[in-house]
Design a protein around this motif. Structure first.
Motif, short mmCIF file in Angstrom:
data_model
loop_
_atom_site.label_atom_id
_atom_site.label_comp_id
_atom_site.label_asym_id
_atom_site.label_seq_id
_atom_site.Cartn_x
_atom_site.Cartn_y
_atom_site.Cartn_z
N VAL A 188 -6.38 2.46 -1.47
CA VAL A 188 -5.55 2.52 -2.67
C VAL A 188 -6.29 1.94 -3.86
O VAL A 188 -6.39 2.56 -4.93
CB VAL A 188 -4.24 1.74 -2.44
N ILE A 203 -0.03 6.55 -7.13
CA ILE A 203 0.64 5.30 -7.50
C ILE A 203 0.50 5.03 -9.00
O ILE A 203 1.49 4.75 -9.70
CB ILE A 203 0.08 4.14 -6.66
N ARG A 207 3.49 5.26 -11.93
CA ARG A 207 3.76 4.18 -12.89
C ARG A 207 3.74 4.74 -14.31
O ARG A 207 4.66 4.50 -15.10
CB ARG A 207 2.72 3.08 -12.74
N LEU A 215 6.62 6.40 -6.68
CA LEU A 215 5.84 5.21 -6.32
C LEU A 215 6.15 4.80 -4.87
O LEU A 215 5.25 4.61 -4.04
CB LEU A 215 6.18 4.08 -7.28
N LEU A 216 7.46 4.69 -4.59
CA LEU A 216 7.84 4.28 -3.24
C LEU A 216 7.48 5.35 -2.21
O LEU A 216 7.08 5.04 -1.09
CB LEU A 216 9.33 3.96 -3.18
N ILE A 219 3.90 4.80 -1.48
CA ILE A 219 3.72 3.60 -0.67
C ILE A 219 4.08 3.87 0.79
O ILE A 219 3.36 3.51 1.72
CB ILE A 219 4.57 2.44 -1.26
N ILE A 222 1.40 5.93 2.49
CA ILE A 222 0.23 5.11 2.84
C ILE A 222 0.50 4.30 4.10
O ILE A 222 -0.32 4.23 5.01
CB ILE A 222 -0.14 4.17 1.66
N GLY A 223 1.70 3.72 4.15
CA GLY A 223 2.06 2.91 5.32
C GLY A 223 2.09 3.74 6.60
O GLY A 223 1.55 3.34 7.62
#
Ligand SMILES: Nc1ncnc2c1ncn2[C@@H]1O[C@H](COP(=O)(O)OP(=O)(O)OP(=O)(O)O)[C@@H](O)[C@H]1O
Ligand SMILES: [Mg+2]
Lengths: 252, 256
Positions: A188, A203, A207, A215-216, A219, A222-223
């Motif tokens: 990232v 990301i 923003r 954004l979430l 995230i 990625i997780g």
């Protein structure tokens, strides 16, 4: 089975708390799971998420594979020529604790922007665990194997490739496992510098567009990919341990 | 003589002191002989074996095989290590082929050779297995097949059956005798089991510690297919026991 069940319960609990918390706040500041999942699916539908994932994975694969190969090759070399390693060890020990992020200004100066900074940062993050675990592994190869090599008159090169490398592979794979984790974490950061694609860019882009739902979604992606990568390498590691007849690691 | 060990000494430095693991050892071994090195722990059996096999440099004296000074391990001889030394990441078959790989044989030829020796030790059904899937006795068999596959002139064996149970051990003793008779190898076999030595050897070299030296050499003039409970067998065993007891007499004299 039990583990999966507990995991599912935990996940549902998290989603519930998240939803309840989201009700209290403005959705522009903190979107709830429903919105996020909806935007997430939208991003997939218009193909942009798939594109970002592909780009990120490609950069990650290049950085990681180059780190793995150079880490193993150099590790074999320094593990074999221990005296030489004594010269380089202090240098590496100083370099290793430096976060790859600290190198960003130089990386941009030297490599510009685009794909390369991300790849270089992933490389830096993955390289040291592989190098150090390989050196340690080579040092710990059972002497009996070296005697066997002598016994059958293997050349130095054969001894390295047929005996030392496979004998140290279980321990090297532990380093490869560690490296995949740290490498992914720094993806990232790498993609936040001047990239125009990838999950890190998504990301920044979210923003700039004031889209906390994107954004979430980024995230979460990625997780989840990080988790899958970890599971994959854990599985590979386990196969190696099974094949090598070692049972002391990872049985569940 | 085929193997000539002349006035060999081997010193180890231990805590700044010199320890004589071997002191002035001389020994001749003829081709095709089955020789046992017998003695209590620490008397230098492994050290002597390693010196002949070329794994350890000796401090003084000379070791010659076929008139050639031994300078290091040779591909013409193979050593069977006490803990087998099998490579866990290779199957039985490719373990056996380890020593053949540098010979530029065709795959088929290589498999033919490995099959032959895997057959010989009775492991045909297991050639695709990994060492950890085999029992200790089977692993030792793989090690024997691997050693034989390179068709060595001399087989060095360091307590090869030490970790096996009594029955497996007796089977392995018969097997190695059979292989030795069939292939006419020279075998140098380390053991601290007196009966094993009497059962296997043409000659038994009895060693004593502190400093490591040869105490006596006994010829075993029993035919092959030996019987473990006949008088001749007991006689030789008792003879060896007597030699070991002399050590106590020495000690007593020393204290008197
Ligand atoms: N590398 C070494 N460094 C120092 N001393 C050693 C080394 N190798 C062997 N020795 C010593 O030399 C002596 C003989 O050792 P060796 O291994 O030959 O005995 P052994 O007869 O084979 O005994 P065992 O039956 O227990 O295997 C021992 O006292 C041992 O402590
Ligand atoms: Mg020994």
């Amino acid at each position: 089975m039990k583990k999966t069940l507990s995991g599912a319960v935990g996940l549902i609990a998290l989603l519930t708390i998240w939803q309840l918390a989201a009700l209290k706040y403005n959705s522009v500041l903190f979107p709830g799971p429903y919105e996020v999942i909806k935007s997430w699916l939208d991003l997939f539908k218009d193909g942009s998420m798939t594109e970002h994932i592909k780009t990120s994975m490609l950069r990650f694969a290049i950085g990681y594979i180059v780190a793995a190969i150079s880490g193993i090759v150099l590790g074999m070399f320094f593990g074999w020529f221990k005296k030489l390693w004594n010269f380089f060890n202090p240098v590496i020990q100083v370099m290793r604790p430096i976060s790859p992020i600290a190198w960003i200004p130089f990386i941009v100066l030297w490599f510009g922007i685009g794909d390369i900074p991300a790849v270089v940062i992933i490389f830096l993050a993955s390289f040291y665990p592989v190098l150090l675990s390989t050196i340690a592994a080579v040092g710990r190869v059972d002497k009996i194997y070296l005697k066997v090599a002598q016994n059958f008159a293997l050349t130095r090169f054969e001894t390295l490739t047929k005996i030392v490398l496979p004998a140290s592979f279980p321990q090297i794979s532990t380093g490869l496992h560690q490296a995949i984790g740290t490498g992914w974490v720094f993806l990232v950061a790498g993609e936040m510098i001047g990239s125009q694609s990838g999950l890190g860019f998504l990301i920044i882009d979210s923003r700039n567009n004031l889209r906390p739902d994107w954004l979430l979604a980024a995230i979460l992606t990625i997780g989840i990919i990080g988790l899958l990568l970890d599971e994959l390498i854990k599985w590979i590691e386990k196969q190696i341990y099974i094949k090598w007849g070692a049972t002391e690691k990872h049985e569940g | 003589m085929y193997i000539e060990v002349k006035n060999v000494s081997k010193d180890f430095k231990q805590h700044g002191q010199i320890f004589k693991a071997l002191s002035d050892v001389s020994l001749d071994i003829s081709k095709g002989e089955f020789l046992c090195l017998l003695g209590p722990s620490g008397c230098g059996k492994t050290t002597l074996l390693n010196a002949i096999a070329g794994f350890d440099k000796i401090s003084s004296g000379s070791v010659k095989i076929d008139g050639q000074e031994v300078k290091g391990p040779s591909a013409r001889n193979t050593t069977l290590f006490q803990n087998y030394g099998l490579l866990p990441w290779r199957t039985v078959q490719s373990n056996v082929e380890l020593g053949l790989e540098s010979r530029k044989l065709a795959k088929i030829e290589m498999h033919e050779i490995s099959d032959k020796y895997i057959n010989l030790v009775g492991l045909d059904a297991f050639k695709k297995n990994y060492p950890h899937q085999l029992s200790g006795g089977m692993q030792q068999r793989v090690a024997i097949a691997r050693a034989l596959a390179v068709d060595p002139e001399i087989l060095f064996m360091d307590e090869p059956f030490g970790a096996l149970d009594v029955i497996t051990r007796a089977n392995m003793q018969d097997e190695i005798t059979r292989i030795w008779q069939e292939y006419k190898k020279t075998i140098i076999f380390v053991t601290h089991d007196i009966e094993e030595a009497v059962y296997l050897a043409d000659r038994i070299v009895i060693m004593a510690p502190n400093p490591g030296r040869i105490k006596a050499v006994i010829k075993v003039s029993l035919g092959r297919g030996r019987d473990r409970d006949v008088k001749e067998f007991f006689n030789i065993r008792d003879n060896i026991l007597d030699i070991f007891e002399m050590k106590n007499h020495d000690a007593i004299e020393y204290f008197l």
